[in-house]
Write a protein that holds these residues in place. Structure first.
Motif, PDB file in Angstrom:
ATOM      1  N   ALA A  91       0.811  -1.142  -0.003  1.00  0.00           N
ATOM      2  CA  ALA A  91       0.107  -0.064   0.055  1.00  0.00           C
ATOM      3  C   ALA A  91       0.859   1.282   0.069  1.00  0.00           C
ATOM      4  N   VAL A  92       0.335   2.512  -0.222  1.00  0.00           N
ATOM      5  CA  VAL A  92       0.957   3.507  -0.079  1.00  0.00           C
ATOM      6  C   VAL A  92       0.730   3.874   1.472  1.00  0.00           C
ATOM      7  N   TYR A  93       1.846   4.478   2.285  1.00  0.00           N
ATOM      8  CA  TYR A  93       2.011   4.489   3.896  1.00  0.00           C
ATOM      9  C   TYR A  93       2.062   5.967   3.702  1.00  0.00           C
ATOM     10  N   TYR A  94       1.001   6.621   4.905  1.00  0.00           N
ATOM     11  CA  TYR A  94       1.054   7.987   5.065  1.00  0.00           C
ATOM     12  C   TYR A  94       1.203   8.417   6.641  1.00  0.00           C
ATOM     13  N   CYS A  95       1.999   9.258   6.755  1.00  0.00           N
ATOM     14  CA  CYS A  95       2.048   9.946   7.926  1.00  0.00           C
ATOM     15  C   CYS A  95       1.194  10.861   8.242  1.00  0.00           C
ATOM     16  N   ASN A  96       0.644  11.100   9.486  1.00  0.00           N
ATOM     17  CA  ASN A  96      -0.536  12.042   9.871  1.00  0.00           C
ATOM     18  C   ASN A  96      -0.002  12.515  11.241  1.00  0.00           C
ATOM     19  N   ALA A  97      -0.399  13.765  11.452  1.00  0.00           N
ATOM     20  CA  ALA A  97      -0.127  14.554  12.464  1.00  0.00           C
ATOM     21  C   ALA A  97      -1.240  15.285  12.998  1.00  0.00           C
ATOM     22  N   GLU A  98      -1.802  15.214  14.119  1.00  0.00           N
ATOM     23  CA  GLU A  98      -3.064  15.999  14.655  1.00  0.00           C
ATOM     24  C   GLU A  98      -2.831  17.183  15.573  1.00  0.00           C
ATOM     25  N   ILE A  99      -3.317  18.288  15.616  1.00  0.00           N
ATOM     26  CA  ILE A  99      -3.361  19.219  16.728  1.00  0.00           C
ATOM     27  C   ILE A  99      -4.618  19.216  17.254  1.00  0.00           C
ATOM     28  N   TRP A 100      -5.200  19.034  18.552  1.00  0.00           N
ATOM     29  CA  TRP A 100      -6.561  19.206  18.947  1.00  0.00           C
ATOM     30  C   TRP A 100      -6.528  20.524  19.571  1.00  0.00           C
ATOM     31  N   ALA A 101      -7.479  21.467  18.844  1.00  0.00           N
ATOM     32  CA  ALA A 101      -7.667  22.603  19.362  1.00  0.00           C
ATOM     33  C   ALA A 101      -8.976  23.299  19.029  1.00  0.00           C
ATOM     34  N   PRO A 102      -9.465  24.270  19.709  1.00  0.00           N
ATOM     35  CA  PRO A 102     -10.432  24.804  19.466  1.00  0.00           C
ATOM     36  C   PRO A 102     -10.501  25.539  18.177  1.00  0.00           C
ATOM     37  N   PRO A 103     -11.780  25.874  17.559  1.00  0.00           N
ATOM     38  CA  PRO A 103     -11.657  26.493  16.535  1.00  0.00           C
ATOM     39  C   PRO A 103     -10.717  28.041  16.569  1.00  0.00           C
ATOM     40  N   PRO A 104      -9.962  28.081  15.403  1.00  0.00           N
ATOM     41  CA  PRO A 104      -9.947  27.678  14.124  1.00  0.00           C
ATOM     42  C   PRO A 104      -9.287  26.097  14.014  1.00  0.00           C
ATOM     43  N   GLY A 105      -8.985  25.607  14.967  1.00  0.00           N
ATOM     44  CA  GLY A 105      -8.546  24.190  14.988  1.00  0.00           C
ATOM     45  C   GLY A 105      -9.817  23.400  14.847  1.00  0.00           C
ATOM     46  N   PRO A 106      -9.664  22.021  15.065  1.00  0.00           N
ATOM     47  CA  PRO A 106      -8.232  21.273  15.145  1.00  0.00           C
ATOM     48  C   PRO A 106      -7.579  21.217  13.707  1.00  0.00           C
ATOM     49  N   TRP A 107      -6.356  20.851  13.623  1.00  0.00           N
ATOM     50  CA  TRP A 107      -5.594  20.656  12.609  1.00  0.00           C
ATOM     51  C   TRP A 107      -5.103  19.175  12.259  1.00  0.00           C
ATOM     52  N   ASP A 108      -5.045  18.986  11.128  1.00  0.00           N
ATOM     53  CA  ASP A 108      -4.745  17.537  10.525  1.00  0.00           C
ATOM     54  C   ASP A 108      -3.798  17.597   9.408  1.00  0.00           C
ATOM     55  N   TYR A 109      -2.694  17.057   9.445  1.00  0.00           N
ATOM     56  CA  TYR A 109      -1.733  17.188   8.589  1.00  0.00           C
ATOM     57  C   TYR A 109      -1.253  15.798   8.107  1.00  0.00           C
ATOM     58  N   TRP A 110      -0.962  15.747   6.712  1.00  0.00           N
ATOM     59  CA  TRP A 110      -0.759  14.298   6.096  1.00  0.00           C
ATOM     60  C   TRP A 110       0.663  14.631   5.244  1.00  0.00           C
ATOM     61  N   GLY A 111       1.577  13.465   5.252  1.00  0.00           N
ATOM     62  CA  GLY A 111       2.573  13.413   4.202  1.00  0.00           C
ATOM     63  C   GLY A 111       2.015  13.151   2.947  1.00  0.00           C
ATOM     64  N   GLN A 112       3.206  12.917   2.125  1.00  0.00           N
ATOM     65  CA  GLN A 112       2.813  12.832   0.548  1.00  0.00           C
ATOM     66  C   GLN A 112       2.648  11.189   0.519  1.00  0.00           C
ATOM     67  N   GLY A 113       3.045  10.421   1.076  1.00  0.00           N
ATOM     68  CA  GLY A 113       3.089   8.846   1.262  1.00  0.00           C
ATOM     69  C   GLY A 113       4.327   8.372   0.689  1.00  0.00           C
ATOM     70  N   THR A 114       4.627   7.141   1.095  1.00  0.00           N
ATOM     71  CA  THR A 114       5.578   6.325   0.581  1.00  0.00           C
ATOM     72  C   THR A 114       5.109   4.994   0.189  1.00  0.00           C
ATOM     73  N   GLN A 115       5.481   4.374  -0.869  1.00  0.00           N
ATOM     74  CA  GLN A 115       5.009   3.118  -1.364  1.00  0.00           C
ATOM     75  C   GLN A 115       5.672   2.027  -0.620  1.00  0.00           C
ATOM     76  N   VAL A 116       5.017   0.634  -0.287  1.00  0.00           N
ATOM     77  CA  VAL A 116       5.506  -0.417   0.268  1.00  0.00           C
ATOM     78  C   VAL A 116       4.907  -1.495  -0.295  1.00  0.00           C
ATOM     79  N   THR A 117       5.613  -2.310  -1.238  1.00  0.00           N
ATOM     80  CA  THR A 117       5.271  -3.400  -2.098  1.00  0.00           C
ATOM     81  C   THR A 117       5.964  -4.780  -1.479  1.00  0.00           C
ATOM     82  N   VAL A 118       5.098  -5.726  -1.034  1.00  0.00           N
ATOM     83  CA  VAL A 118       5.323  -6.997  -0.496  1.00  0.00           C
ATOM     84  C   VAL A 118       5.225  -8.028  -1.698  1.00  0.00           C
ATOM     85  N   SER A 119       6.047  -8.497  -2.104  1.00  0.00           N
ATOM     86  CA  SER A 119       5.984  -9.643  -3.396  1.00  0.00           C
ATOM     87  C   SER A 119       6.955 -10.431  -3.386  1.00  0.00           C
ATOM     88  N   SER A 120       6.942 -11.866  -3.633  1.00  0.00           N
ATOM     89  CA  SER A 120       7.872 -12.813  -3.939  1.00  0.00           C
ATOM     90  C   SER A 120       7.917 -12.932  -5.378  1.00  0.00           C
TER      91      SER A 120
END
Length: 120
Positions: A91-120
């Motif tokens: 799958a494509v693996y994504y990193c996520n980070a959250e900041i819990w805060a009242p409005p204008p929060g919360p904030w949710d951030y994502w990376g661009q992803g990195t591919q992991v392939t498992v195959s014989s």
């Protein structure tokens, strides 16, 4: 603006191990929760593991006992050690980070992803 950059993906064989990392542009310890998700083609996004600011960890059922999440506060890095990889882990693996805060929060951030392939 927060940036999350994943690295460490690649192609491995079933049973192999792999570690993916996520570098944050600010203190990784400042987020209320950081975690790893993945998405395979045609599937919904799946939570793999997350860790709170206080160090509490939570794992998805499909990876319990095989994956370990860790946080390096000195390097502002989040890691996911993956052991005994299976083809279903591909799958494509994504990193996520959250900041819990009242409005204008919360904030949710994502990376661009990195591919992991498992195959014989």
């Amino acid at each position: 603006q927060v940036q999350l950059v994943e690295s460490g993906g690649g192609s491995v064989q079933p049973g192999d191990s792999l570690r993916v990392s996520c570098a944050a542009s600010r203190s990784i310890a400042s987020f209320d929760v950081v975690g790893w998700y993945r998405r395979a083609p045609g599937d919904d996004r799946e939570l793999l593991a997350r860790i709170t600011k206080t160090g509490t960890t939570d794992y998805g059922d499909s990876v319990k006992g095989r994956f370990t999440i860790s946080r390096d506060n000195a390097k502002n890095t989040l890691n996911l050690q993956m052991n005994n990889l299976k083809p279903d882990d591909s799958a494509v693996y994504y990193c996520n980070a959250e900041i819990w805060a009242p409005p204008p929060g919360p904030w949710d951030y994502w990376g661009q992803g990195t591919q992991v392939t498992v195959s014989s």
